[in-house]
Each structure stands twice: as structure tokens, then as C-alpha cells.
Write an enzyme that holds these catalytic residues in place. Structure first.
Site, mmCIF file in Angstrom:
data_model
loop_
_atom_site.group_PDB
_atom_site.id
_atom_site.type_symbol
_atom_site.label_atom_id
_atom_site.label_comp_id
_atom_site.label_asym_id
_atom_site.label_seq_id
_atom_site.Cartn_x
_atom_site.Cartn_y
_atom_site.Cartn_z
ATOM 1 N N LYS A 14 0.829 -1.213 0.000
ATOM 2 C CA LYS A 14 0.000 0.000 0.000
ATOM 3 C C LYS A 14 0.863 1.263 0.000
ATOM 4 O O LYS A 14 0.608 2.191 -0.761
ATOM 5 C CB LYS A 14 -0.934 0.017 1.218
ATOM 6 C CG LYS A 14 -1.910 -1.157 1.266
ATOM 7 C CD LYS A 14 -2.894 -1.040 2.423
ATOM 8 C CE LYS A 14 -2.258 -1.130 3.783
ATOM 9 N NZ LYS A 14 -1.793 -2.477 4.184
ATOM 10 N N ARG A 89 -9.879 0.358 8.742
ATOM 11 C CA ARG A 89 -9.409 -0.989 9.045
ATOM 12 C C ARG A 89 -10.448 -1.790 9.815
ATOM 13 O O ARG A 89 -10.193 -2.940 10.154
ATOM 14 C CB ARG A 89 -8.147 -0.891 9.897
ATOM 15 C CG ARG A 89 -6.863 -1.305 9.179
ATOM 16 C CD ARG A 89 -5.715 -1.093 10.153
ATOM 17 N NE ARG A 89 -4.533 -1.813 9.821
ATOM 18 C CZ ARG A 89 -3.504 -1.306 9.127
ATOM 19 N NH1 ARG A 89 -3.563 -0.087 8.649
ATOM 20 N NH2 ARG A 89 -2.436 -2.035 8.917
ATOM 21 N N ARG A 128 11.364 -6.506 5.077
ATOM 22 C CA ARG A 128 11.274 -5.073 5.381
ATOM 23 C C ARG A 128 11.831 -4.788 6.774
ATOM 24 O O ARG A 128 12.449 -3.753 7.009
ATOM 25 C CB ARG A 128 9.805 -4.632 5.279
ATOM 26 C CG ARG A 128 9.588 -3.143 5.451
ATOM 27 C CD ARG A 128 8.179 -2.722 5.084
ATOM 28 N NE ARG A 128 7.221 -2.974 6.144
ATOM 29 C CZ ARG A 128 5.908 -2.764 6.040
ATOM 30 N NH1 ARG A 128 5.396 -2.319 4.912
ATOM 31 N NH2 ARG A 128 5.101 -2.997 7.037
ATOM 32 N N ARG A 134 11.151 -0.832 11.999
ATOM 33 C CA ARG A 134 9.828 -1.030 12.610
ATOM 34 C C ARG A 134 9.825 -2.298 13.453
ATOM 35 O O ARG A 134 9.990 -3.403 12.939
ATOM 36 C CB ARG A 134 8.757 -1.139 11.513
ATOM 37 C CG ARG A 134 8.347 0.198 10.947
ATOM 38 C CD ARG A 134 7.313 0.045 9.854
ATOM 39 N NE ARG A 134 6.103 -0.652 10.276
ATOM 40 C CZ ARG A 134 5.001 -0.719 9.540
ATOM 41 N NH1 ARG A 134 4.965 -0.128 8.359
ATOM 42 N NH2 ARG A 134 3.956 -1.372 9.977
ATOM 43 N N ARG A 146 -0.814 -9.571 13.225
ATOM 44 C CA ARG A 146 -1.336 -8.528 12.330
ATOM 45 C C ARG A 146 -2.153 -9.143 11.203
ATOM 46 O O ARG A 146 -3.192 -8.601 10.794
ATOM 47 C CB ARG A 146 -0.189 -7.676 11.766
ATOM 48 C CG ARG A 146 0.346 -6.687 12.794
ATOM 49 C CD ARG A 146 1.771 -6.268 12.492
ATOM 50 N NE ARG A 146 1.897 -5.494 11.274
ATOM 51 C CZ ARG A 146 3.048 -5.349 10.610
ATOM 52 N NH1 ARG A 146 4.141 -5.958 11.043
ATOM 53 N NH2 ARG A 146 3.079 -4.620 9.527
HETATM 54 P P1 ADP Z 1 0.893 -2.333 7.762
HETATM 55 O O1 ADP Z 1 -0.142 -2.129 6.709
HETATM 56 O O2 ADP Z 1 2.220 -2.774 7.242
HETATM 57 O O3 ADP Z 1 0.428 -3.192 8.927
HETATM 58 P P2 ADP Z 1 0.571 0.379 8.817
HETATM 59 O O4 ADP Z 1 1.704 1.316 8.787
HETATM 60 O O5 ADP Z 1 -0.605 0.677 7.960
HETATM 61 O O6 ADP Z 1 1.266 -0.989 8.436
HETATM 62 O O7 ADP Z 1 0.047 0.184 10.317
HETATM 63 C C1 ADP Z 1 0.901 -0.140 11.377
HETATM 64 C C2 ADP Z 1 0.104 -0.377 12.648
HETATM 65 O O8 ADP Z 1 -0.562 0.855 13.031
HETATM 66 C C3 ADP Z 1 -1.021 -1.401 12.562
HETATM 67 O O9 ADP Z 1 -0.574 -2.719 12.793
HETATM 68 C C4 ADP Z 1 -1.972 -0.903 13.666
HETATM 69 O O10 ADP Z 1 -1.525 -1.294 14.942
HETATM 70 C C5 ADP Z 1 -1.849 0.607 13.586
HETATM 71 N N1 ADP Z 1 -2.884 1.179 12.678
HETATM 72 C C6 ADP Z 1 -2.678 1.721 11.454
HETATM 73 N N2 ADP Z 1 -3.838 2.124 10.900
HETATM 74 C C7 ADP Z 1 -4.819 1.804 11.793
HETATM 75 C C8 ADP Z 1 -6.225 1.928 11.813
HETATM 76 N N3 ADP Z 1 -6.892 2.459 10.773
HETATM 77 N N4 ADP Z 1 -6.913 1.491 12.896
HETATM 78 C C9 ADP Z 1 -6.271 0.953 13.935
HETATM 79 N N5 ADP Z 1 -4.948 0.787 14.001
HETATM 80 C C10 ADP Z 1 -4.211 1.198 12.942
#
Ligand code: ADP
Length: 191
Positions: A14, A89, A128, A134, A146
Site C-alpha cells: 500500500k 481498518r 522489510r 519497525r 497482524r
Molecule cells: P501495515 O499495513 O504494514 O500493517 P501500517 O503502517 O498501515 O502498516 O500500520 C501499522 C500499525 O498501526 C497497525 O498494525 C496498527 O496497529 C496501527 N494502525 C494503522 N492504521 C490503523 C487503523 N486504521 N486502525 C487501527 N490501528 C491502525
């Protein structure tokens, strides 16, 4: 005005595809993951709270995430449209987003779902993790968590927008530019 959701499991690409899409369509980028990480780095109250969930592979609670997203949208009154990356999400976040956009006489035009199978996701995230800094990309049990959270809580978002006829699926495996071309042809057919 184009409002687009870039959807997919962790590691689907993404972030990578967002950059290309922003450049082509001149959209404002809203990545909830990036915003949380900036807050963690700045050691804000929100960052401390978010970190306690992110490090375990859990979602940050809906009320906190929705409030944050809303204020980010409000910070961009002149935007030509938004690309929502990592949001919504959960089904509750999707409903809140629709309400928020409706109040601004806007709507989601399309949800692009990047399709990548689980084994490939795990490989990508561990790879990654070697360079991203991270913590949530390093521990295999956090990665697994996740993915499980994605399946249980996030896939309903795709259904939610399917019912509105807005979901398009794109194969997320292959050459980055080829995937981008497929995405743009799907977006353009909706404009
Ligand atoms: P990825 O898609 O690789 O998991 P992101 O950078 O989108 O990584 O998100 C990292 C973390 O941030 C998620 O695992 C979650 O804990 C939190 N997070 C991100 N977006 C949301 C959301 N819309 N609602 C709840 N938690 C979120």
C-alpha cells in the site's frame, strides 16, 4: 474530486503504490500508520498510546483512530481528494469515514484491494524488518497477529464497499510499475 481507499493486508504494498498514485492524481496522502509512527517518534500522548497496541500487532482503538483521521482531513481543506492508506481498518471506521465525507459533500469513489497471499506477506514483512526500523516487522509472532487481525477485523471493510459497488481487486504480486498501471486503469475507469 477523487477519494480512494488503498486496501490490503500488511505488506501488500500500500505504501509503495500510494506514492505513485499521489504523484499521478495530486491527492493528499493519509496513512494512519505513518501518522501513528510520527507521533511515536515525537513521543506525544497519542504516540505513547498507539505504541502500546502497535508493538503487539493489535489495532489502535477505533475512537482514537477515527478522531485522529477526522482532524487530519480537516487540516487539508483545499485537497483535490484523499488517498486513504491503512484506513478504514474496521467496519466502524468505514461507517465513520462515510459520515465524515458525506458532511463535506464528498464520498469514496473506489476501494482498490491489493491481493497478496499470506506466505508472500510474511516474507515481505520480515525482509522489510531488516531495514525499516519497525519493531512490528521483526517478530514473526507480531506479524502473524497482524495478519490474523486483518482477516478478522479488516476484511469486512472490503465487503462494506463491495455492497456499494466500489471495490476493485488488483493482483499485488509482480512488478511494482505493472501493478501501478493496473491500478490506474481501474481508477480511470471510475472517473
Ligand atoms: P501495515 O499495513 O504494514 O500493517 P501500517 O503502517 O498501515 O502498516 O500500520 C501499522 C500499525 O498501526 C497497525 O498494525 C496498527 O496497529 C496501527 N494502525 C494503522 N492504521 C490503523 C487503523 N486504521 N486502525 C487501527 N490501528 C491502525
Amino acid at each position: 474530486m477523487l477519494n480512494l481507499i488503498l486496501f490490503g493486508p500488511p505488506g501488500a504494498g500500500k505504501g509503495t503504490q500510494s506514492q505513485n498514485i499521489i504523484t499521478k492524481y495530486g491527492l493528499a496522502h493519509l496513512s494512519t500508520g505513518d501518522i501513528f509512527r510520527a507521533n511515536i517518534k515525537g513521543e506525544t500522548q497519542l504516540g505513547v498510546l498507539a505504541k502500546s497496541y502497535i508493538d503487539k500487532g493489535q489495532l489502535v482503538p477505533d475512537d482514537v483512530t477515527i478522531k485522529m483521521l477526522q482532524s487530519e482531513v480537516e487540516k487539508n481543506p483545499g485537497a483535490k481528494g484523499f488517498i486513504f492508506d491503512g484506513f478504514p481498518r474496521t467496519a466502524a471506521q468505514a461507517q465513520a469515514l462515510d459520515v465524515l465525507l458525506e458532511a463535506r459533500n464528498q464520498k469514496i469513489n473506489v476501494l482498490v484491494s491489493l491481493e497478496v497471499e499470506e506466505e508472500e506477506l510474511k516474507k515481505r514483512l520480515l525482509e522489510r524488518g531488516k531495514t525499516s526500523g519497525r519493531a512490528d516487522d521483526v517478530d514473526p509472532s507480531v506479524i502473524q497477529k497482524r495478519i490474523e487481525v486483518y482477516k478478522a477485523e479488516t476484511t469486512p471493510v472490503k465487503e462494506y464497499y463491495s455492497k456499494q459497488g466500489k471495490t476493485v481487486e488488483v493482483n499485488g504480486i509482480g512488478d511494482v510499475l505493472e501493478i501501478f498501471k493496473t491500478i490506474t486503469s481501474k481508477i480511470d475507469s471510475r472517473l
